[in-house]
Design a protein around this motif. Structure first.
Motif, PDB file in Angstrom:
ATOM      1  N   ILE A  98      35.707  36.089  33.390  1.00 58.43           N
ATOM      2  CA  ILE A  98      36.101  35.830  35.086  1.00 58.43           C
ATOM      3  C   ILE A  98      36.467  37.208  35.255  1.00 58.43           C
ATOM      4  N   CYS A  99      36.442  37.790  36.644  1.00 58.54           N
ATOM      5  CA  CYS A  99      36.750  39.108  37.010  1.00 58.54           C
ATOM      6  C   CYS A  99      38.270  38.717  37.668  1.00 58.54           C
ATOM      7  N   LEU A 100      39.039  39.652  37.274  1.00 56.90           N
ATOM      8  CA  LEU A 100      40.486  39.375  37.873  1.00 56.90           C
ATOM      9  C   LEU A 100      40.929  40.582  38.442  1.00 56.90           C
ATOM     10  N   SER A 101      40.960  40.816  39.751  1.00 58.16           N
ATOM     11  CA  SER A 101      41.287  42.035  40.297  1.00 58.16           C
ATOM     12  C   SER A 101      42.598  41.828  41.245  1.00 58.16           C
ATOM     13  N   VAL A 102      43.642  42.870  41.062  1.00 60.64           N
ATOM     14  CA  VAL A 102      45.017  42.685  41.516  1.00 60.64           C
ATOM     15  C   VAL A 102      45.181  43.664  42.656  1.00 60.64           C
ATOM     16  N   ASN A 103      45.756  43.273  43.599  1.00 60.10           N
ATOM     17  CA  ASN A 103      46.219  44.198  44.736  1.00 60.10           C
ATOM     18  C   ASN A 103      45.117  45.174  45.443  1.00 60.10           C
ATOM     19  N   ASP A 104      45.132  46.434  45.097  1.00 61.34           N
ATOM     20  CA  ASP A 104      44.041  47.063  45.672  1.00 61.34           C
ATOM     21  C   ASP A 104      42.648  47.128  45.233  1.00 61.34           C
ATOM     22  N   ALA A 105      42.716  46.280  43.781  1.00 59.13           N
ATOM     23  CA  ALA A 105      41.508  45.968  43.241  1.00 59.13           C
ATOM     24  C   ALA A 105      40.701  44.685  44.044  1.00 59.13           C
ATOM     25  N   VAL A 106      39.386  44.891  44.379  1.00 59.43           N
ATOM     26  CA  VAL A 106      38.743  43.879  44.920  1.00 59.43           C
ATOM     27  C   VAL A 106      37.346  43.159  44.388  1.00 59.43           C
ATOM     28  N   LEU A 107      36.853  43.889  43.491  1.00 58.15           N
ATOM     29  CA  LEU A 107      35.746  43.480  43.019  1.00 58.15           C
ATOM     30  C   LEU A 107      35.647  43.825  41.582  1.00 58.15           C
ATOM     31  N   HIS A 108      35.024  43.004  40.634  1.00 55.45           N
ATOM     32  CA  HIS A 108      34.605  43.276  39.302  1.00 55.45           C
ATOM     33  C   HIS A 108      35.878  43.576  38.416  1.00 55.45           C
ATOM     34  N   ASP A 159      37.584  52.175  38.657  1.00 56.16           N
ATOM     35  CA  ASP A 159      38.290  52.726  37.466  1.00 56.16           C
ATOM     36  C   ASP A 159      37.893  53.185  36.301  1.00 56.16           C
ATOM     37  N   PRO A 160      38.648  53.827  35.530  1.00 52.44           N
ATOM     38  CA  PRO A 160      38.125  54.438  34.401  1.00 52.44           C
ATOM     39  C   PRO A 160      37.303  53.463  33.524  1.00 52.44           C
ATOM     40  N   ASP A 161      37.683  51.916  33.823  1.00 51.62           N
ATOM     41  CA  ASP A 161      37.018  51.177  32.830  1.00 51.62           C
ATOM     42  C   ASP A 161      35.498  50.824  33.273  1.00 51.62           C
ATOM     43  N   GLY A 162      34.976  51.415  34.378  1.00 52.92           N
ATOM     44  CA  GLY A 162      33.746  51.458  34.733  1.00 52.92           C
ATOM     45  C   GLY A 162      33.299  50.211  35.479  1.00 52.92           C
ATOM     46  N   TRP A 163      34.311  49.411  35.897  1.00 49.24           N
ATOM     47  CA  TRP A 163      33.743  47.887  36.307  1.00 49.24           C
ATOM     48  C   TRP A 163      34.672  47.991  37.617  1.00 49.24           C
ATOM     49  N   THR A 164      35.923  47.967  37.417  1.00 51.32           N
ATOM     50  CA  THR A 164      37.050  47.646  38.485  1.00 51.32           C
ATOM     51  C   THR A 164      36.890  48.613  39.827  1.00 51.32           C
ATOM     52  N   LEU A 165      36.368  47.811  40.886  1.00 55.69           N
ATOM     53  CA  LEU A 165      36.435  48.580  42.266  1.00 55.69           C
ATOM     54  C   LEU A 165      37.751  48.505  42.920  1.00 55.69           C
ATOM     55  N   ARG A 166      38.283  49.288  43.600  1.00 55.99           N
ATOM     56  CA  ARG A 166      39.660  49.365  44.291  1.00 55.99           C
ATOM     57  C   ARG A 166      39.031  49.989  45.773  1.00 55.99           C
ATOM     58  N   SER A 167      40.067  49.697  46.651  1.00 51.04           N
ATOM     59  CA  SER A 167      40.127  50.386  47.871  1.00 51.04           C
ATOM     60  C   SER A 167      40.420  51.748  47.789  1.00 51.04           C
ATOM     61  N   ALA A 168      39.719  52.563  48.412  1.00 47.12           N
ATOM     62  CA  ALA A 168      39.836  54.033  48.118  1.00 47.12           C
ATOM     63  C   ALA A 168      41.205  54.570  48.502  1.00 47.12           C
ATOM     64  N   ASP A 169      41.857  53.961  49.589  1.00 43.84           N
ATOM     65  CA  ASP A 169      43.213  54.137  49.863  1.00 43.84           C
ATOM     66  C   ASP A 169      44.321  53.600  49.295  1.00 43.84           C
ATOM     67  N   GLY A 170      43.987  52.466  48.448  1.00 39.95           N
ATOM     68  CA  GLY A 170      44.959  52.042  47.631  1.00 39.95           C
ATOM     69  C   GLY A 170      45.904  50.829  48.533  1.00 39.95           C
ATOM     70  N   THR A 171      44.978  50.313  49.596  1.00 43.19           N
ATOM     71  CA  THR A 171      45.675  49.356  50.349  1.00 43.19           C
ATOM     72  C   THR A 171      45.013  48.074  49.733  1.00 43.19           C
ATOM     73  N   MET A 172      45.763  46.787  50.064  1.00 48.79           N
ATOM     74  CA  MET A 172      45.558  45.703  49.541  1.00 48.79           C
ATOM     75  C   MET A 172      44.312  44.946  49.824  1.00 48.79           C
ATOM     76  N   THR A 173      43.711  44.194  49.178  1.00 45.62           N
ATOM     77  CA  THR A 173      42.150  43.613  49.169  1.00 45.62           C
ATOM     78  C   THR A 173      42.312  42.289  49.214  1.00 45.62           C
ATOM     79  N   ALA A 174      41.048  41.445  49.601  1.00 43.91           N
ATOM     80  CA  ALA A 174      40.881  40.218  49.569  1.00 43.91           C
ATOM     81  C   ALA A 174      39.467  39.942  49.531  1.00 43.91           C
ATOM     82  N   HIS A 175      39.104  38.671  48.830  1.00 43.30           N
ATOM     83  CA  HIS A 175      37.742  38.437  48.560  1.00 43.30           C
ATOM     84  C   HIS A 175      37.570  36.880  48.265  1.00 43.30           C
ATOM     85  N   THR A 176      36.745  36.368  49.302  1.00 37.27           N
ATOM     86  CA  THR A 176      36.572  34.825  49.185  1.00 37.27           C
ATOM     87  C   THR A 176      35.020  34.634  49.074  1.00 37.27           C
TER      88      THR A 176
END
Length: 259
Positions: free
Chosen positions: A73-83, A223-240
């Motif tokens: 499963i992909c679990l993305s927290v706060n500014d992380a949104v994908l993968h 992210d350094p993990d090579g997978w987790t994608l975050r908003s470049a400005d650190g703002t909150m994200t959502a995905h449905t």
């Protein structure tokens, strides 16, 4: 190549979709303050094993990731949104968590994602809920546009119109996709487009439609993990996300929890 599915094959995908929907409902309800992301990952593994399903994520190694993904499963927290790669992180009140889950059962795939807020949500709850609701309404708009005789751009335009009206910007690098026997098939479905343009929509097409955006930018950082994608400005994200089938009777949502 786009494979049109028969009504019987769509029914088989719906069986997978119900399992995906139930799993997300269970794990989403468990996403409360004090819960570690690894606990959610381990529970997801148990559910997959008990059902005899096959994870679409385990050992997945696309060009945009770094090495094989060794989670279900992909679990993305706060500014992380994908993968989002599951890691040891204890959820705090107000954390915004996206859960993205795809499996195959008897050779047929379904894929869906939800975003939830852990606990009471804190002072930013209203703004974060507004963001989540925007992606949900965009998903509904995109699904409504998925009808025979339309065009792929109709889906993209419907999604993007909601984002723009709500004041959010849209990234088109990652979006929805076809699926069926495998998780990622043609076509790519951007979350921004023009009506009347693109691939003609036909009954039998099965699609994963997935609006996502952040409260700030449409740019991404990895992210350094090579997978987790975050908003470049650190703002909150959502995905449905939902898996749907285009039918002569209109769009059929395969990952909507029955009952």
């Amino acid at each position: 190549m786009i494979e049109l599915k028969t009504p019987q094959e769509i029914d088989k995908m719906a069986v997978t979709g119900q399992f995906v929907a139930r799993t997300l409902a269970i794990l989403g309800a468990q996403a409360q303050p004090g819960v570690n992301l690894l606990d959610l990952e381990h529970h997801a593994r148990e559910l997959v094993s008990e059902r005899g399903a096959q994870s679409c994520y385990w050992d997945y190694a696309p060009s945009f990731g770094e090495g094989p993904f060794r989670n279900v499963i992909c679990l993305s927290v706060n500014d992380a949104v994908l993968h989002g790669k599951p890691r040891s992180h204890v959820l705090a009140d107000g954390d915004v968590l996206t859960l993205d889950f795809a499996v195959s059962i008897d050779g047929w795939v379904a894929d869906a994602a939800i975003t939830v807020i852990a606990g009471d949500g804190g002072p930013q709850r209203a703004e974060n809920q507004r963001l989540i609701d925007s992606t949900r309404r965009a998903l509904a708009a995109g699904i409504a546009a998925a009808v025979p005789g339309g065009h792929l751009g109709d889906i993209s335009a419907a999604i993007g119109a909601v984002a723009i009206a709500d004041g959010y910007t849209v990234n088109t690098q990652f979006g929805g996709h076809g699926l069926g026997r495998t998780m990622h098939e043609d076509p790519h479905i951007p979350n921004l487009g023009k009506r009347g343009q693109g691939l003609p929509l036909k009954a039998g097409m099965t699609l994963a439609i997935e609006p996502w955006w952040s409260r700030g930018t449409n740019k991404l950082a990895i992210d350094p993990d090579g997978w987790t994608l975050r908003s470049a400005d650190g703002t909150m994200t959502a995905h449905t996300e939902h898996t749907i089938a285009i039918t002569d009777d209109g769009p059929r949502i395969l990952t909507e929890l029955a009952g």
